[in-house]
Design a protein around this motif. Structure first.
Motif, PDB file in Angstrom:
ATOM      1  N   ALA A  35      52.310  49.559  82.826  1.00 58.08           N
ATOM      2  CA  ALA A  35      51.295  48.503  82.742  1.00 58.08           C
ATOM      3  C   ALA A  35      51.665  47.257  83.522  1.00 58.08           C
ATOM      4  O   ALA A  35      50.808  46.398  83.754  1.00 58.08           O
ATOM      5  N   VAL A  36      52.919  47.108  83.920  1.00 60.05           N
ATOM      6  CA  VAL A  36      53.376  45.868  84.551  1.00 60.05           C
ATOM      7  C   VAL A  36      52.573  45.564  85.814  1.00 60.05           C
ATOM      8  O   VAL A  36      52.172  44.420  86.055  1.00 60.05           O
ATOM      9  N   ARG A  37      52.322  46.583  86.624  1.00 62.80           N
ATOM     10  CA  ARG A  37      51.587  46.338  87.869  1.00 62.80           C
ATOM     11  C   ARG A  37      50.204  45.757  87.593  1.00 62.80           C
ATOM     12  O   ARG A  37      49.796  44.779  88.229  1.00 62.80           O
ATOM     13  N   SER A  38      49.474  46.346  86.656  1.00 64.22           N
ATOM     14  CA  SER A  38      48.125  45.862  86.357  1.00 64.22           C
ATOM     15  C   SER A  38      48.149  44.437  85.818  1.00 64.22           C
ATOM     16  O   SER A  38      47.292  43.614  86.176  1.00 64.22           O
ATOM     17  N   VAL A  39      49.123  44.122  84.970  1.00 57.17           N
ATOM     18  CA  VAL A  39      49.225  42.762  84.440  1.00 57.17           C
ATOM     19  C   VAL A  39      49.421  41.768  85.572  1.00 57.17           C
ATOM     20  O   VAL A  39      48.785  40.704  85.608  1.00 57.17           O
ATOM     21  N   LEU A  40      50.289  42.098  86.520  1.00 53.97           N
ATOM     22  CA  LEU A  40      50.518  41.202  87.655  1.00 53.97           C
ATOM     23  C   LEU A  40      49.299  41.141  88.565  1.00 53.97           C
ATOM     24  O   LEU A  40      48.949  40.065  89.076  1.00 53.97           O
ATOM     25  N   GLN A  41      48.621  42.265  88.765  1.00 53.48           N
ATOM     26  CA  GLN A  41      47.456  42.269  89.650  1.00 53.48           C
ATOM     27  C   GLN A  41      46.304  41.446  89.066  1.00 53.48           C
ATOM     28  O   GLN A  41      45.597  40.753  89.806  1.00 53.48           O
ATOM     29  N   ASN A  42      46.097  41.533  87.748  1.00 59.67           N
ATOM     30  CA  ASN A  42      44.987  40.812  87.119  1.00 59.67           C
ATOM     31  C   ASN A  42      45.000  39.330  87.446  1.00 59.67           C
ATOM     32  O   ASN A  42      43.950  38.701  87.604  1.00 59.67           O
ATOM     33  N   ALA A  96      46.166  42.912  95.615  1.00 59.05           N
ATOM     34  CA  ALA A  96      45.522  41.972  94.694  1.00 59.05           C
ATOM     35  C   ALA A  96      45.700  40.530  95.136  1.00 59.05           C
ATOM     36  O   ALA A  96      45.034  39.637  94.609  1.00 59.05           O
ATOM     37  N   GLY A  97      46.607  40.270  96.099  1.00 56.53           N
ATOM     38  CA  GLY A  97      46.856  38.911  96.556  1.00 56.53           C
ATOM     39  C   GLY A  97      48.247  38.446  96.159  1.00 56.53           C
ATOM     40  O   GLY A  97      49.122  39.245  95.807  1.00 56.53           O
ATOM     41  N   MET A  98      48.448  37.140  96.205  1.00 59.91           N
ATOM     42  CA  MET A  98      49.745  36.546  95.880  1.00 59.91           C
ATOM     43  C   MET A  98      50.034  36.662  94.391  1.00 59.91           C
ATOM     44  O   MET A  98      49.212  36.281  93.557  1.00 59.91           O
ATOM     45  N   VAL A  99      51.209  37.182  94.052  1.00 62.37           N
ATOM     46  CA  VAL A  99      51.599  37.264  92.646  1.00 62.37           C
ATOM     47  C   VAL A  99      51.619  35.866  92.036  1.00 62.37           C
ATOM     48  O   VAL A  99      52.016  34.888  92.678  1.00 62.37           O
ATOM     49  N   ASP A 100      51.151  35.750  90.801  1.00 69.50           N
ATOM     50  CA  ASP A 100      51.067  34.462  90.092  1.00 69.50           C
ATOM     51  C   ASP A 100      51.676  34.685  88.713  1.00 69.50           C
ATOM     52  O   ASP A 100      50.973  34.925  87.734  1.00 69.50           O
ATOM     53  N   VAL A 101      53.006  34.600  88.634  1.00 69.34           N
ATOM     54  CA  VAL A 101      53.705  35.097  87.453  1.00 69.34           C
ATOM     55  C   VAL A 101      53.502  34.238  86.217  1.00 69.34           C
ATOM     56  O   VAL A 101      53.431  34.762  85.101  1.00 69.34           O
ATOM     57  N   SER A 139      45.967  35.958  78.294  1.00 69.69           N
ATOM     58  CA  SER A 139      45.602  36.598  77.026  1.00 69.69           C
ATOM     59  C   SER A 139      44.698  37.794  77.259  1.00 69.69           C
ATOM     60  O   SER A 139      44.348  38.502  76.314  1.00 69.69           O
ATOM     61  N   THR A 140      44.319  38.013  78.514  1.00 73.95           N
ATOM     62  CA  THR A 140      43.426  39.113  78.859  1.00 73.95           C
ATOM     63  C   THR A 140      44.125  40.090  79.783  1.00 73.95           C
ATOM     64  O   THR A 140      44.893  39.690  80.656  1.00 73.95           O
ATOM     65  N   TYR A 141      43.825  41.360  79.556  1.00 79.30           N
ATOM     66  CA  TYR A 141      44.416  42.430  80.347  1.00 79.30           C
ATOM     67  C   TYR A 141      43.290  43.403  80.693  1.00 79.30           C
ATOM     68  O   TYR A 141      42.580  43.882  79.799  1.00 79.30           O
ATOM     69  N   ILE A 142      43.107  43.690  81.987  1.00 77.03           N
ATOM     70  CA  ILE A 142      42.014  44.541  82.445  1.00 77.03           C
ATOM     71  C   ILE A 142      42.573  45.835  83.029  1.00 77.03           C
ATOM     72  O   ILE A 142      43.487  45.811  83.851  1.00 77.03           O
ATOM     73  N   THR A 143      42.014  46.954  82.602  1.00 73.52           N
ATOM     74  CA  THR A 143      42.414  48.257  83.130  1.00 73.52           C
ATOM     75  C   THR A 143      41.183  48.988  83.664  1.00 73.52           C
ATOM     76  O   THR A 143      40.109  48.889  83.073  1.00 73.52           O
ATOM     77  N   PRO A 144      41.343  49.730  84.777  1.00 75.23           N
ATOM     78  CA  PRO A 144      42.531  49.780  85.626  1.00 75.23           C
ATOM     79  C   PRO A 144      42.709  48.480  86.410  1.00 75.23           C
ATOM     80  O   PRO A 144      41.760  47.704  86.546  1.00 75.23           O
ATOM     81  N   GLY A 145      43.916  48.266  86.923  1.00 76.98           N
ATOM     82  CA  GLY A 145      44.204  47.033  87.643  1.00 76.98           C
ATOM     83  C   GLY A 145      43.757  47.053  89.084  1.00 76.98           C
ATOM     84  O   GLY A 145      43.786  46.014  89.753  1.00 76.98           O
ATOM     85  N   VAL A 202      40.769  32.861  85.426  1.00 79.10           N
ATOM     86  CA  VAL A 202      39.938  33.840  86.115  1.00 79.10           C
ATOM     87  C   VAL A 202      40.794  35.068  86.410  1.00 79.10           C
ATOM     88  O   VAL A 202      41.953  34.956  86.823  1.00 79.10           O
ATOM     89  N   TYR A 203      40.223  36.249  86.209  1.00 80.01           N
ATOM     90  CA  TYR A 203      40.934  37.503  86.463  1.00 80.01           C
ATOM     91  C   TYR A 203      40.185  38.294  87.528  1.00 80.01           C
ATOM     92  O   TYR A 203      38.961  38.179  87.677  1.00 80.01           O
ATOM     93  N   ARG A 204      40.938  39.127  88.264  1.00 79.79           N
ATOM     94  CA  ARG A 204      40.333  39.914  89.335  1.00 79.79           C
ATOM     95  C   ARG A 204      40.866  41.337  89.326  1.00 79.79           C
ATOM     96  O   ARG A 204      42.013  41.576  88.938  1.00 79.79           O
ATOM     97  N   VAL A 205      40.021  42.236  89.822  1.00 76.98           N
ATOM     98  CA  VAL A 205      40.416  43.622  90.043  1.00 76.98           C
ATOM     99  C   VAL A 205      40.046  43.976  91.482  1.00 76.98           C
ATOM    100  O   VAL A 205      38.863  43.948  91.846  1.00 76.98           O
ATOM    101  N   PRO A 206      41.033  44.286  92.329  1.00 75.25           N
ATOM    102  CA  PRO A 206      40.718  44.631  93.723  1.00 75.25           C
ATOM    103  C   PRO A 206      40.148  46.047  93.837  1.00 75.25           C
ATOM    104  O   PRO A 206      40.479  46.934  93.040  1.00 75.25           O
ATOM    105  N   PHE A 207      39.283  46.242  94.842  1.00 68.50           N
ATOM    106  CA  PHE A 207      38.787  47.583  95.157  1.00 68.50           C
ATOM    107  C   PHE A 207      38.837  47.775  96.665  1.00 68.50           C
ATOM    108  O   PHE A 207      38.777  46.813  97.443  1.00 68.50           O
ATOM    109  N   ALA A 208      38.960  49.017  97.089  1.00 65.42           N
ATOM    110  CA  ALA A 208      39.004  49.323  98.523  1.00 65.42           C
ATOM    111  C   ALA A 208      38.627  50.772  98.738  1.00 65.42           C
ATOM    112  O   ALA A 208      38.817  51.619  97.861  1.00 65.42           O
TER     113      ALA A 208
END
Length: 856
Positions: A549-556, A580-585, A592-598, A697-703
């Motif tokens: 799950a770590v990747r998705s948390v960072l991507q969100n 997903a862009g620049m990591v924002d740790v 408080s929000t987690y979106i799947t898939p990332g 604000v949260y984001r999910v990349p698509f390609a």
């Protein structure tokens, strides 16, 4: 400039370079040096039996390996076994001649074979100056400074493995004694590790220091430098403070002091890191142009499945265009990391007429003085075809970048008597460069400055340059934008890669004490440890976060950046280059929000709209309502030289808002209508979750791919007209178009030179009688059967395959080959395109060789 109507916005073509490449290839149209071929004699053998990490027992794996060895002996397959693996990969690495490869593939129990890639030690882009302030600016770009100073997380209790050139355990920033060789391993900071190769190891057979004999030992001390720099970014704690300054390190050394390593040594190091119980593995190394099925990616995926977070650089092959990402970063569960340039760097300072000017020292420059002065004269381009505008004898020559190499400019100025050479940029900002070799006695300093500073000097009536011992921090014009070297995705199976980005261009960090203690380097090698350190902070803050799950948390929580070509236009850079862009740790930690898939891979556009269910988990104490929207990033056309287009994908939602109860979850369907332009290009964007009340604000990349993926040509001929049937003579492959006869002794066998312009899912060669063009057997007529072939690294590169005069004689099983009698044959090459349907003739490409006469 940009058009929404199928007009390319930006496409740079360097005509002179292209024409030069074409002229060279034309000259070699009938002959190419054998050592120009990509690939070698080292191969992975993957067995059909699962490895231990997939639930098999070690006894079963060992038994399967013993059966393979016996079957190979019975089939008279000649090879040298290098290493065996049982935990993360079930199989071997072997050294085998090209003539034996087809037989190897037919040994019972073999699932697939893959080349053991030679991995060059990353070449450091060493800057002349730097300071801990540069590292501080890089950490500030990712929020790691906030995580450390405001949230109180420093990576305590997290074990981070660094697979690289080792770590300088004497370095005070890792708790060492500060005196070379005086610190005993292990140490409190570098508590785990192993040296798999020894100081003298170098796997590159073309290098003067070639030494393929590994001499492992228990001390992974660093003499190359790269690993110490990477480790410092993860967690140095001294002059330099890394992302997670209190982590515990494992150092897994896979490079000697100089030169290259091989992919099988990487897997051995992965298995050791797993045995040592590391929480995170950083691999700032990899093999470009590969598939996610490549063994290092497979092994890395299994590490994540077993609970270890794996972070890897996506590669420095940006100049080679799309689909250039590397394994293991391509792994399905691996966090593949892109690079952004640092926002500032520290440079040495010279003065001209009282004004401070930052400079970088060129590689192979003479020593730059810290005092003294001289008159400056502008000499122009200073190329062989462009005479010096004035004589610089006894003065400092100022030249402008462009047209010819830095070495050529400096040589011309120095030969004309210049006491120093200053080269100013021909675009905003400064640059780093190399002269290629020492010029003359190597005593004359050669430095680079920015375009603005060069124009300032030219505007002075009587410019006088004074050298100083000072330095200054300067803003980088490319700061926060994707680095020019950072590799493009997508993965050849159209998975979204890279996953995320971090600072990697112009990073100051630790370096071995004997090499100065600190250095400024650049590469995705430097961005990957930023993300590994971020993962350490996240695991400390949220220790129950699964590795998967770590990747998705960072991507969100990541922040997409604008297009490097013209950031002021406001267009987002390609998803298939920044993820997903620049990591924002710090935002990832406080989220408080987690979106799947990332992330979302939409696949081929010809399939029509793609629907993805997104689930939003709310770990907060209050319900949150999100507004849903989407924004396009730029699309790209082409492969080797990308051109850029406005994206025209669209996204609709089953509901425009989504309310998620406290402690609960809710789902929404997103339907992505693929882009229509450019044909055979790549597109992407971001689905955006914006809270109705103030909040993150949260984001999910698509390609995905525009149109029909199988429309990409694989067997592009290049200027040499590949594929070739060839004969190997005196170190050259000669193109044979008629009267091609082979004794089948030694290297006198049919050779096939093939250029892959794109990745291929599968390849086979069918043996036909030359007269009737009928198969030599109704069923058993194949040779050279391979899966998951990478594309060539350049538009003119090629791979070699040989035919040993046998055909595969097995019906689904393996182990049987039969010799084809003397006579005349042709081989029909068949290639199944990436993601192709083997039952669809349009998804295959074929080529038929000239007549081959076998005359044993």
């Amino acid at each position: 400039m940009f058009s929404k109507k199928n007009k390319s916005a930006i496409s740079v073509h360097v005509a002179s370079v292209c024409l030069l490449a074409l002229s060279i290839q034309s000259a070699l149209a009938q002959q190419v040096p054998a050592n120009n071929a990509e690939g070698g004699n080292l191969w992975f053998v993957e067995l059909a039996t699962k490895p231990v990490a997939d639930g098999n027992s070690k006894n079963n794996v060992k038994q399967a390996q013993a059966q393979f060895r016996k079957a190979a002996r019975d089939a008279d397959v000649s090879f040298t076994e290098r290493r065996s693996f049982d935990t993360l990969f079930n199989g071997f690495s072997v050294e085998i001649s090209p003539a034996q490869r087809a037989k190897l593939m037919q040994v019972p129990g073999v699932k697939a074979i893959y080349p053991v890639e030679l991995i060059q030690a990353p070449a450091p882009d060493v800057r002349s100056a730097g300071s801990a302030a540069d590292m501080a600016t890089a950490i500030g770009m990712t929020g790691a400074d906030i995580a450390q100073n405001s949230l109180g997380y420093t990576g305590t209790g997290i074990k981070v493995a660094v697979m690289d050139t080792g770590i300088d355990i004497d370095h005070p920033d890792f708790g060492g004694n500060g005196s070379n060789g005086s610190t005993a391993f292990p140490t409190p900071r570098v508590a785990y590790g192993y040296d798999f190769v020894g100081d003298a190891f170098n796997a590159d057979s073309t290098s003067p220091s070639y030494n393929p004999i590994a001499t492992p030992d228990n001390n992974p001390d660093d003499c190359g430098g790269h690993g110490t720099h990477v480790a410092g970014i993860v967690g140095a704690n001294g002059t330099v403070k890394g992302v997670a300054p209190d982590v515990t390190f494992g150092a897994y050394r896979v490079f000697g002091c100089n030169g290259s390593t091989t992919a099988d040594i990487m897997i051995a190091a992965m298995e050791q890191a797993y045995a040592d119980g590391m929480h995170i593995l950083n691999m700032s190394i990899g093999s470009a142009f590969q598939w996610p099925q490549y063994p290092t990616a497979q092994a890395a995926d299994r590490l994540v499945e077993k609970g270890m977070v794996v972070v890897a650089s996506i590669g420095n092959s940006g100049a080679s265009g799309l689909y250039s990402a590397g394994a293991p970063g391509l792994g399905e569960h691996v966090i593949g990391v892109a690079s952004f340039d640092n926002v500032a760097s520290t440079s040495a300072v010279l003065e001209v007429n009282g004004q401070d000017i930052a400079y970088n020292t060129m590689t192979f420059s003479g020593q730059v003085p810290t005092a003294g002065s001289g008159d400056v004269v502008f000499v122009g381009q200073a190329c062989n075809t462009d005479p010096l505008l004035v004589s610089p004898a006894g003065k400092i020559a100022l030249a402008v970048r462009g047209v010819c190499s830095f070495g050529e400019k400096a040589t011309n100025a120095i030969n004309a008597g210049a006491t120093a050479v200053v080269i100013h940029n021909n675009a905003p900002g400064n640059f780093s460069g190399t002269l290629g070799a020492q010029i003359g006695d190597g005593s004359v300093p050669v430095v680079s400055i920015s375009q603005a500073d060069g124009l300032f000097i030219q505007a002075q009536a009587a410019p006088v340059l004074s050298w100083t011992d000072r330095s200054m921090q300067v803003a980088l014009p490319t700061g926060g934008l994707i680095s020019s070297f950072s590799s493009y995705g997508l993965s050849p199976d159209l998975a979204l890669k890279p996953d995320i980005g971090a600072p990697g261009g112009v990073i100051y960090s630790t370096y071995p004490l004997e090499s100065g203690g600190f250095a400024t380097l650049g590469g995705t090698s430097m961005s990957s440890p930023h993300v590994a350190g971020a993962a350490a902070l996240l695991l400390q803050a949220k220790p129950n976060t699964p590795a998967m799950a770590v990747r998705s948390v960072l991507q969100n929580s990541a922040d997409p950046k604008n297009w490097f070509g013209s950031p002021g236009l406001g267009f987002l850079d390609n998803v298939h280059r920044q993820g997903a862009g620049m990591v924002d740790v710090d935002d990832s930690i406080t989220a408080s929000t987690y979106i799947t898939p990332g992330k979302i891979a939409t696949g081929e556009g010809e399939a029509g709209p793609f629907m993805q269910t997104l689930t939003v988990h709310n770990n907060g104490t209050e319900a949150v309502t999100y507004q849903l929207s989407a924004v396009n990033a730029l699309s790209t056309g082409g492969i080797i030289t990308p051109s850029f287009f406005l994206g025209d994908a669209s996204v609709s939602f089953s509901s425009d808002t989504l309310t998620v109860a406290a402690g609960g979850s809710a789902s929404v369907d997103a339907t992505i209508t693929p882009a229509t332009l450019p044909v055979n290009g790549q597109y992407g964007g971001y689905i955006v979750f914006t809270p109705e009340d103030a909040g993150q604000v949260y984001r999910v990349p698509f390609a995905g791919f525009v149109g029909d993926y199988q429309a990409i040509q694989v067997l592009a001929p290049t200027a040499s007209g590949f594929p070739w049937l060839a004969q190997l003579e005196d170190g050259f492959y000669n193109n044979c178009t008629m009267d091609c006869s082979y004794s089948m002794q030694g290297d006198d066998v049919p050779w096939f030179l093939i250029h892959f312009d794109h990745h291929a899912r599968y390849m086979e060669m069918n043996i036909l009688h030359a007269g009737s063009m009928q198969p030599v057997h109704p069923v058993f007529h194949k040779t050279n059967v391979f899966d998951y072939l990478p594309r060539n690294s350049s538009a003119t590169g090629f791979f070699t395959f040989s035919w040993d005069g046998t055909r595969i004689h097995s019906n689904g099983g393996k182990g049987k080959t039969k010799v084809v009698p003397n006579g005349d044959y042709v081989l029909q090459l068949k290639v199944l395109k990436a993601l192709g349907d083997e039952n669809n003739p349009a998804h295959w490409e074929t080529w038929t060789s000239p007549v081959i006469n076998i005359a044993r």
